[in-house]
Structure formats: structure tokens, C-alpha cells
Write a protein that holds these residues in place. Structure first.
Motif, PDB file in Angstrom:
ATOM      1  N   ILE A  34       0.839  -1.198   0.000  1.00  0.00           N
ATOM      2  CA  ILE A  34       0.000   0.000   0.000  1.00  0.00           C
ATOM      3  C   ILE A  34       0.875   1.249   0.000  1.00  0.00           C
ATOM      4  N   ARG A  35       1.963   1.226   0.767  1.00  0.00           N
ATOM      5  CA  ARG A  35       2.859   2.383   0.792  1.00  0.00           C
ATOM      6  C   ARG A  35       3.518   2.591  -0.567  1.00  0.00           C
ATOM      7  N   GLN A  36       3.864   1.498  -1.248  1.00  0.00           N
ATOM      8  CA  GLN A  36       4.453   1.620  -2.572  1.00  0.00           C
ATOM      9  C   GLN A  36       3.464   2.236  -3.560  1.00  0.00           C
ATOM     10  N   PHE A  85       1.284   5.170   5.147  1.00  0.00           N
ATOM     11  CA  PHE A  85       1.914   6.446   5.478  1.00  0.00           C
ATOM     12  C   PHE A  85       0.993   7.346   6.307  1.00  0.00           C
ATOM     13  N   THR A  86      -0.318   7.143   6.183  1.00  0.00           N
ATOM     14  CA  THR A  86      -1.232   7.986   6.959  1.00  0.00           C
ATOM     15  C   THR A  86      -1.255   7.612   8.441  1.00  0.00           C
ATOM     16  N   SER A  87      -0.574   6.516   8.780  1.00  0.00           N
ATOM     17  CA  SER A  87      -0.474   6.133  10.193  1.00  0.00           C
ATOM     18  C   SER A  87       0.722   6.791  10.876  1.00  0.00           C
ATOM     19  N   VAL A  88       1.537   7.498  10.088  1.00  0.00           N
ATOM     20  CA  VAL A  88       2.743   8.123  10.645  1.00  0.00           C
ATOM     21  C   VAL A  88       2.360   9.405  11.382  1.00  0.00           C
ATOM     22  N   ASP A  89       2.501   9.371  12.704  1.00  0.00           N
ATOM     23  CA  ASP A  89       2.236  10.562  13.506  1.00  0.00           C
ATOM     24  C   ASP A  89       3.559  11.211  13.889  1.00  0.00           C
ATOM     25  N   TRP A 122       1.087  16.880   0.982  1.00  0.00           N
ATOM     26  CA  TRP A 122       0.233  16.178   0.019  1.00  0.00           C
ATOM     27  C   TRP A 122      -0.711  15.208   0.727  1.00  0.00           C
ATOM     28  N   LEU A 123      -0.191  14.450   1.713  1.00  0.00           N
ATOM     29  CA  LEU A 123      -1.048  13.538   2.477  1.00  0.00           C
ATOM     30  C   LEU A 123      -2.146  14.312   3.213  1.00  0.00           C
ATOM     31  N   GLU A 124      -1.777  15.484   3.701  1.00  0.00           N
ATOM     32  CA  GLU A 124      -2.754  16.308   4.411  1.00  0.00           C
ATOM     33  C   GLU A 124      -3.892  16.727   3.478  1.00  0.00           C
TER      34      GLU A 124
END
Length: 344
Positions: A34-36, A85-89, A122-124
């Protein structure tokens, strides 16, 4: 006669095949898969977007940003961090930078931290992910403090010019004329990429000027800053242009052409060129960017105002002026005081 398999008359579409392979998602994807996929989408976003100046990102910038995300992905896999990547706090990101710092020290960590910032922006925007860069607990790694002076000695530059013909009108060799002109242009303070981006229409030698296209910006007529060049630099460029006429690719718009009738000069070619000439002159290796530090010191030592230096060097923020000027600040200060002589 047995029937033979017929070949397709259609052109093979390698791009479609490669794209399909990249976007194929396993039936039971793990978090790395998923990250890839997210990383692939991010790279596409960068190539389809403009930078803060409203112009396309350079491919070199895209690669740098993507490589930083790959470093985060590799660390997550190695450290057993679950999630995409959205789990990275902020805590996870701080742990990543701490681990990265242990292997790459201050400079490398600062670079990756700057390169990852657009990714989390970008994730934001795309996933409504809480940006850890906005968190007060986010640990920043400052740029490394200035080390030994990066300013080149006058003897070194003089010797480098000597091994490339010293501007003698009797020199007819293409490579020497080209290398001599390149070294002369570097002494004007251009960035390596700015020098390599020069084209024939960048030269205005009758006025003793070069027009430099802004770094990270697309080329457009009328854009870029104008740099006055030393008379010897204008002469060196004129002689190189005469030698360039016999090159197989002389019709190319690029100013700097390779030896043996090869195409325009690349950064790796420029680096090898300089270090080969440095070795011939009896010196250690040198970086093209050190000429920019030297030009800044030359201009300040000559009494130019900081504002004028910023204009020539293409800086809008005085922070860059202070950073470059720091190399030889003490030396300039001593010379300035000595010029005062006996004050009492």
C-alpha cells in the motif's frame, strides 16, 4: 505444414505494460504494498504539479523527494511499523529521523526532513492526514554548522587556468578552450546547474553579459537574471565558440558540448572535468559549488554591497548571503581593519 503462431502487427506498448504491472494490487496486500502504491501516486502528483513559482518540478527534484519517502518506507519495514503512510504521527516521524540521524548525521537528516515536508503536505490535502510537521512536538534538525572554509585560493584558480591554456590565443584544442571557458564562467558565481543550462542565446558577449535561467524554473524568453562577466571570461567564451563551430553537434542550442562529438555536458561530466584539471595542476578534488562561495567572497572583499551581491547571485533571502559570506568573514574583517591603519 504445421500452423505457425502468428505475430501481432501492432506496436508493443511497453509503457502500458509497465504501468499495469506497477498498479496491480495483490489480493492480500501488506502495508508495504500500500505504501508503494501511495508513493507511485505521489510521484505522479509531483510530475503533474508546479512548484511554488508556478513551474514544473525538475526531474532531479522529483527523484530527491521520492527517495526520501523511500527511506521512510524502508525504515518502517525494518522497524516493524504497521500501517500505511497515513499512520505516521509525530512520534513515529521523530523516531525515524532519530534513526536516520544516527547513520547520516546532521546534514543528511536535515535534507531528508526538508524533502519529506511536501509529501506530508500532500497527504494532508489528499487524505486529510494530520500533518506531523505542524505538531509542536515535531523535532527539527537544523542545517549543519559551517565547517572548514569552502572558498578556493587564488593560487588554485590561477593554476587551474594555466593547465587549460591560460587564455593563450595560440591554443586551438577544443577541450582546453572549453574547459578554460567553463572555469572562467564558474568564477562568475554561477551554480553548476545554471552553468550547464546555458544555451547559445544566453550569451550577450558584446555587452559582456550572461542571462542565467532561474534554477528549478522552466525556461522562458526574458526570464532569468543578468550577470556581468569579466573581460577575460568574455574572451574565453568567444574563443570557445569559434572552436565549437567544428563540433558535429554545433547546431545544438546547448552551449557546452562534450568531447569526441558527444552531446551537451552533464553534471557528472563537469565534476570529472574539474577534478581532472585539478589533478593536473597538483591539487585534491574540488566541487563546482566552491567557485560560488569564492565569487561571493570576491565580491564582498571588493566592497560590493550585500544587496548587489544578492542580485548577482540570485538570492531573495539575506540568509543565503550570510551563509555564504561566513566562510571568510573573519579574514575580510581583519583586512578591513588593517586598511584603517593607525587610528590614533
Amino acid at each position: 505444414m504445421s500452423a505457425q503462431a502468428r505475430k501481432s502487427p501492432l506496436r508493443a506498448s511497453q509503457g502500458t505494460t509497465r504501468s499495469t504491472a506497477l498498479r496491480a494490487i495483490p489480493s492480500q496486500p501488506d502495508q508495504s504494498d500500500i505504501r508503494q502504491a501511495t508513493l507511485s501516486d505521489y510521484a505522479t502528483h509531483l510530475r503533474a504539479s508546479n512548484n511554488k513559482h508556478g513551474r514544473p518540478y525538475q526531474e532531479k527534484t522529483v527523484r530527491s523527494y521520492v527517495e526520501s519517502v523511500k527511506a521512510l518506507d524502508a525504515w518502517m519495514s525494518k522497524a516493524g511499523v504497521e500501517g500505511d503512510f497515513t499512520s505516521v504521527d509525530v512520534i513515529t516521524l521523530n523516531l525515524f529521523f532519530r534513526a536516520y540521524h544516527q547513520e547520516h548525521e546532521q546534514g543528511g537528516t536535515n535534507t531528508v526532513q526538508r524533502n519529506l515536508r511536501p509529501f506530508f503536505l500532500w497527504l494532508e490535502e489528499e487524505y486529510d492526514h494530520a500533518n506531523p510537521y505542524r505538531d509542536k512536538k515535531f523535532q527539527r534538525y537544523a542545517p549543519p554548522s559551517a565547517g572548514k572554509p569552502k572558498t578556493l585560493s587564488a593560487d588554485f584558480i590561477s593554476d587551474l587556468l594555466k593547465v587549460t591554456g591560460n587564455g593563450s590565443p595560440r591554443v586551438r584544442e577544443f577541450e582546453k578552450l572549453r574547459d578554460h571557458a567553463i572555469i572562467r564562467v564558474l568564477t562568475e558565481g554561477l551554480r553548476a546547474e545554471e552553468l550547464l543550462s546555458l544555451r547559445l542565446d544566453s550569451l550577450h558577449l558584446e555587452q559582456g553579459l550572461l542571462q542565467v535561467v532561474p534554477l528549478k524554473d522552466a525556461r522562458a524568453t526574458g526570464e532569468g537574471r543578468v550577470i556581468p562577466v569579466q573581460p577575460k571570461t568574455a574572451v574565453a567564451l568567444t574563443r570557445y565558440l569559434r572552436a565549437r563551430e567544428s563540433h558535429k553537434l554545433s547546431d545544438s542550442d546547448w552551449l557546452w558540448l562534450g568531447t569526441r562529438n558527444r552531446g551537451h555536458l552533464t553534471y557528472s561530466g563537469l565534476y570529472r572535468l574539474l577534478n581532472r584539471r585539478a589533478q593536473e595542476a597538483g591539487y585534491d578534488s574540488v566541487s563546482p559549488h566552491q567557485f560560488r562561495h569564492t565569487a561571493t567572497d570576491d565580491m564582498l572583499s571588493a566592497g560590493m554591497s550585500g544587496e548587489d551581491v544578492m542580485t548577482i547571485q540570485g538570492w531573495k533571502d539575506p540568509t543565503m548571503l550570510r551563509r555564504y559570506a561566513a566562510d571568510m568573514a573573519a579574514s575580510r574583517a581583519v583586512k578591513a581593519v588593517r586598511k584603517l591603519g593607525d587610528r590614533y
